[in-house]
Design an enzyme around this catalytic site. Structure first.
Site, mmCIF file in Angstrom:
data_model
loop_
_atom_site.group_PDB
_atom_site.id
_atom_site.type_symbol
_atom_site.label_atom_id
_atom_site.label_comp_id
_atom_site.label_asym_id
_atom_site.label_seq_id
_atom_site.Cartn_x
_atom_site.Cartn_y
_atom_site.Cartn_z
ATOM 1 N N SER A 159 -31.667 -40.092 -38.089
ATOM 2 C CA SER A 159 -32.955 -40.014 -38.795
ATOM 3 C C SER A 159 -32.853 -39.085 -39.999
ATOM 4 C CB SER A 159 -34.055 -39.531 -37.844
ATOM 5 O OG SER A 159 -33.633 -38.374 -37.139
ATOM 6 N N GLY A 194 -28.311 -31.079 -26.813
ATOM 7 C CA GLY A 194 -28.880 -32.277 -26.207
ATOM 8 C C GLY A 194 -30.092 -31.986 -25.346
ATOM 9 N N HIS A 200 -38.744 -33.984 -25.249
ATOM 10 C CA HIS A 200 -39.881 -34.815 -24.875
ATOM 11 C C HIS A 200 -40.549 -34.386 -23.574
ATOM 12 C CE1 HIS A 200 -39.195 -37.050 -28.351
ATOM 13 N NE2 HIS A 200 -38.508 -38.082 -27.889
#
Ligand code: SAH
Ligand code: MG
Length: 211
Positions: free
Chosen positions: A48, A71, A140
């Site tokens: 991105s 990560g 998330h």
């Protein structure tokens, strides 16, 4: 102006979690943002980042991208999104920083993109720069997704863009925290939604930050 075929090819070849239609929508949203400081939360190997960096170059913006490069939960050994080839032989831990460096070098974006290697919780303690663009694509979990919104969206000026990735209103499609963040942003009255492409939501700040 579309992204150059050369940069698109580099982005396509870069490991990451951004389908082509969402990546192009991200590029388009960024291309219509104003110059100034842009912030990406969640770099991984820089997929991105290439789309945002390409837009930043044409607009004349500077992109800062934050990741501890170890990560997320789902990237760890034994989890669905683990990539063994990204494990550092010496530490035995995931390390996406070398891949990011390579991506930025190939894309010739070193003068437009400044990587920050750290936890968002740490970066939030010193971040003071007003933002024209914010892309939330980091951790998330509910706690950290909410934290990242709270800590960084407050720096967006009126008219600035907030992009949120992995937004799934239906729990059957994916985790809910990014969707909760979008709902919170709209309910606050500070943001209005301007577009939806797959799991990518683009919002615009319509009200100044109340302190
Ligand atoms: N935008 C990327 C994908 C990001 S994946 C792409 O286009 O492919 C999410 C990233 O968030 C991971 O690289 C992970 O290391 C990072 N991350 C997770 N929790 C974090 C935290 N608390 N602070 C900083 N980075 C975090
Ligand atoms: Mg994502």
């Amino acid at each position: 102006m579309p992204i150059s075929p050369q940069l698109e090819q580099i982005a396509t070849a870069t490991k990451g979690f951004m389908p082509p239609d969402e990546a192009l929508a991200l590029f388009e949203a960024a291309s219509s943002a104003r110059p100034g400081a842009w912030l990406e939360i969640g770099t991984y190997c820089g997929k991105s980042t290439v789309y945002l960096g390409a837009a930043a170059r044409t607009v004349g913006a500077q992109l800062i991208t934050v990741d501890h490069h170890r990560g997320s939960e789902e990237n760890q050994p034994g989890w669905e999104w683990h990539d063994e080839s990204l494990v550092d032989g010496e530490s035995g831990r995931l390390d996406t920083l070398p891949s990011l460096r390579r991506t930025l070098r190939l894309a010739e974006l070193d003068d437009v993109v400044t990587p920050v290697v750290g936890n968002t919780q740490t970066v939030a303690t010193w971040w003071r720069t007003p933002l024209e663009f914010l892309f939330l694509d980091g951790n998330h979990t509910e706690q950290i997704a909410q934290h990242d919104y709270e800590a960084f969206a407050r720096h967006l000026v009126v008219g600035a863009t907030l992009a949120v990735h992995d937004v799934f209103p239906d729990p059957a499609d994916g985790g809910q925290p990014p969707w909760h963040v979008v709902q919170r942003a709209i309910a606050s009255g500070d943001f209005e939604e301007s577009s939806v492409t797959g799991s990518l939501r683009i919002l615009r700040r319509i009200a100044p930050v109340s302190s």
